[in-house]
Design an enzyme around this catalytic site. Structure first.
Site, PDB file in Angstrom:
ATOM      1  CG  HIS A 259      -0.281   0.018   2.548  1.00 27.94           C
ATOM      2  ND1 HIS A 259       0.202   1.158   3.131  1.00 27.94           N
ATOM      3  CD2 HIS A 259      -0.030  -0.987   3.435  1.00 27.94           C
ATOM      4  CE1 HIS A 259       0.720   0.883   4.316  1.00 27.94           C
ATOM      5  NE2 HIS A 259       0.601  -0.415   4.519  1.00 27.94           N
TER       6      HIS A 259
ATOM      7  CB  CYS B 278       1.476  -3.706   5.026  1.00 28.25           C
ATOM      8  SG  CYS B 278      -0.059  -4.452   5.599  1.00 28.25           S
TER       9      CYS B 278
END
Length: 296
Positions: free
Chosen positions: A256, A272
């Site tokens: 992301h 992440c």
């Protein structure tokens, strides 16, 4: 950049002459040097290595004559952009608590400096440096600014493999012919046990992604102390996951964006993989659901 308004100077096709021009040329080719700042650091060198590998050059990380020639600029690296009323209308103060943020229509840019730096893939410090007479806090429509000329589309790419190297903190994109067609700096998890390793795949692609705030993960927040529930944080460049979310085939993990592009390339995430908003947007146009992601 919406309303990108440039006055292109007379320019003859030539090799890049400065570190700034090398960074712009790399960015245009899809080998991101990170936030453009006019200085050749580790992320620029990693981009040079990938570019040399793709173009059959000696892989040294140094920009020799052959590499400069391959990086030839087709248009000026620095151009001008005029501030418009629409640019100023897009600015919005961001709430300071999660509750305030959840009530906004979007987590938009807070300043023109932040907006233009992100849209032109450079650091805010560098953009201020090349516009030394500008008072950013009181800038008016009609002001002419110097900006890096990065608003060019990348060549169309159909990614067959995404390769994330944890030690190098890089994300590489390979096409079906095993060509290394893009490289982006990437942040990874601070804790080693939170770094997923192995073969994964893209399971969903969300642009204009929102974010679910869970107070259990932020015990020091006012919301957690008040015993509040989960909140939906609206999309925008200042959303905690940036502008784009690519789900991975491991629950809770994804690739992301980020509201802090200057921190990309560090061990700063909860698990992440973070890219700058402009690079994760590029990546989203290369992949599809089912694209393999190999983390080593």
């Amino acid at each position: 950049a919406p309303g990108f308004d440039v006055t292109v100077v007379d320019f003859s096709r030539r090799a890049p002459r400065t570190d700034f021009e090398i960074q712009v040329a790399l960015d245009r080719a899809g080998y991101s040097p990170g936030s453009i700042d006019g200085m050749s650091g580790p992320q620029t060198q990693a981009a040079v290595v990938a570019f040399q590998h793709r173009n059959g050059l000696p892989v040294t990380g140094a920009v020799d004559a052959a590499t400069r020639k391959a990086l030839t600029l087709e248009s000026a690296a620095m151009v001008t952009r005029t501030v418009s009323t629409n640019d100023l209308a897009r600015l919005e103060r961001m709430g300071r608590t999660w509750t305030e943020k959840s009530k906004q229509s979007a987590l938009a840019y807070e300043s023109l400096l932040e907006m233009f730096a992100e849209q032109h893939h450079c650091s805010m410090r560098y953009l201020a440096k090349v516009n030394p007479t500008v008072t950013w806090g009181g800038i008016a429509a009609g002001t002419v600014l110097k900006v890096p000329h990065t608003a060019l589309p990348l060549p169309a790419v159909n990614a067959e493999l995404i390769h994330i190297q944890l030690a190098q903190r890089t994300l590489d994109v390979y096409d079906g012919a095993t060509n290394l067609v893009a490289r982006f700096p990437c942040s990874i998890a601070t804790r080693v046990d939170k770094r997923p390793v192995g073969r994964l795949e893209i399971t969903a692609i969300a642009e204009e992604a929102n974010y679910t705030f869970d107070p259990a993960r932020f015990p020091d927040s006012p919301e957690a102390r008040a015993g509040g529930g989960k909140l939906i944080i609206p999309p925008g460049p200042n959303n905690p996951v940036g502008t784009t979310w690519l789900s991975l085939s491991r629950d809770g993990y994804g690739i992301h964006g980020t509201p802090d592009p200057e921190k990309v390339g560090r061990t700063t995430s909860l698990g992440c993989f973070r890219l700058s908003n402009w690079n994760v947007g590029r990546l989203a146009r290369m992949v599809k659901v089912g694209t393999t992601v190999l983390v080593e």
